[in-house]
Design an enzyme around this catalytic site. Sequence first.
Site, mmCIF file in Angstrom:
data_model
loop_
_atom_site.group_PDB
_atom_site.id
_atom_site.type_symbol
_atom_site.label_atom_id
_atom_site.label_comp_id
_atom_site.label_asym_id
_atom_site.label_seq_id
_atom_site.Cartn_x
_atom_site.Cartn_y
_atom_site.Cartn_z
ATOM 1 C CB ALA A 213 5.619 -118.644 25.134
ATOM 2 N N GLY A 214 6.196 -118.970 28.565
ATOM 3 C CA GLY A 214 6.975 -119.751 29.524
ATOM 4 C C GLY A 214 8.444 -119.842 29.150
ATOM 5 C CG LEU A 215 9.830 -119.935 25.698
ATOM 6 C CD1 LEU A 215 9.956 -119.727 24.183
ATOM 7 C CD2 LEU A 215 10.412 -121.292 26.089
ATOM 8 C CB SER B 168 9.395 -112.679 28.029
ATOM 9 O OG SER B 168 8.183 -112.846 28.730
ATOM 10 C CD GLU C 77 8.812 -112.290 37.862
ATOM 11 O OE1 GLU C 77 9.644 -111.757 37.101
ATOM 12 O OE2 GLU C 77 7.623 -112.458 37.555
ATOM 13 C CG ASP D 89 12.495 -118.802 35.190
ATOM 14 O OD1 ASP D 89 12.851 -119.988 35.030
ATOM 15 O OD2 ASP D 89 11.317 -118.467 35.374
HETATM 16 C C1 GLA Z 1 8.582 -120.923 36.484
HETATM 17 C C2 GLA Z 1 9.323 -120.267 37.649
HETATM 18 C C3 GLA Z 1 10.611 -121.030 37.965
HETATM 19 C C4 GLA Z 1 10.347 -122.530 38.121
HETATM 20 C C5 GLA Z 1 9.505 -123.066 36.975
HETATM 21 C C6 GLA Z 1 9.086 -124.487 37.175
HETATM 22 O O1 GLA Z 1 9.352 -120.786 35.320
HETATM 23 O O2 GLA Z 1 9.646 -118.930 37.337
HETATM 24 O O3 GLA Z 1 11.214 -120.498 39.109
HETATM 25 O O4 GLA Z 1 9.752 -122.796 39.367
HETATM 26 O O5 GLA Z 1 8.339 -122.282 36.768
HETATM 27 O O6 GLA Z 1 10.182 -125.339 37.129
#
Ligand code: GLA
Length: 403
Positions: free
Chosen positions: A129-131, A133, A166, A178
Amino acid sequence: MPQFPAERSAQLLRKARDAFRPDDRVRAFLAPGRVNLIGEHTDYNEGFVLPAALDLGLVVLVAPRADGYVVAVSADEGPDDCFDLASPVRLEGTIWSNFVRGVVGALQEGYGGLGGFTLAVASTIPIGAGLSSSAAIEVGVAFALCETFGITIPRPDLALMCQRVENRFIGVNCGIMDQFVVANATGGHALFLDCRDLATRHVPLPADDVAIVVCDTTKARTLAGSKYNERRAECESAVAVARRRHSGVTALRDVTPEMLDEIEPDVPEHVLRRARHIVSEDLRVLASVDALAEGDVATFGRLMNESHVSLRDDYEVSCPELDAMVEIAQSVDGVLGSRMTGAGFGGCTVSLVRVDAVDALERAVAERFPAASGLTPAVYRSTASAGVHEEDPAQLLGESVLP
Ligand code: GLA
């Protein structure tokens, strides 16, 4: 973090009781998910970001074992994993425990001191979901192992190590945001990070007045990987042109709005727009930190709205579902600002909402988003939480891990 939800605790305890041995001394660690309030796609351009840790999180239970093996189980995903620390760590297909494998490899390579261990995880962070995980499991496992085996790594270095996992082991070319916020956030605060020198400032959020609301479109972020790498390359090509005129430019962080005007004739139109997003977004992050310092949440909200427009039109990483979610939020009285958050092409939006308007936002999303998108959304209200830390296992899960 309040207690881990009862149902998830029960699932984790069931899994853990099979995996741990009766005399294990099990410790518990909690790594949060994150939401970025503003500063999108700026991290890999050595610019500024302002994320916060969420009260969605991943629990890591860990205990050393004497046989030199790693046993890793998850209450969310299979299969269980087991490998010998004496053999080189390898990536194994697409299994969840590759994150554990990657962290083990990085600790062995860079620090040493690791012994065998049993590890069990469960997470409330929705996957994909882009949070973050992934950052939560990397940082959560790395921190848990450092604490368990007495390996001392400053938190910024822990974040950098997890970013390398990663990038090099998992193979996702992300920036530092992140992992950094998962490792370094403070409760009640957003984290202002300069992604060039990793200088930080903890910025208090006025939680009595405004709430952070994350709305998940549930749209899969299928394009996120390929387009992310394409955007990085476009940014680099803009830097190369700017450097021809200004030798001190090494990243878009160094480019001013005036320099953008100068390079305009020399770059393709879409590359200019990509650069314009980054240059303007960095300025918006700095203005946001100033606005928050003055308690000016209205200005902060306006900057979030502007960030969305820039991501949609100049950086082109939004999608119809994210745009629809943002439009619904922005139409609700008491919503100060709303934007897509994270890499884009699906996933979540973040809104800054007056506390007494959160219910209205939730109703508007439930009533209007399914018709606009054909998808069933999820809404999370969150406070800004602490970065990775140890918890008392019995308090966190409601009962002791081993009876
Ligand atoms: C993802 C990447 C981050 C960042 C965002 C966009 O979450 O993991 O490093 O680049 O996209 O801001």
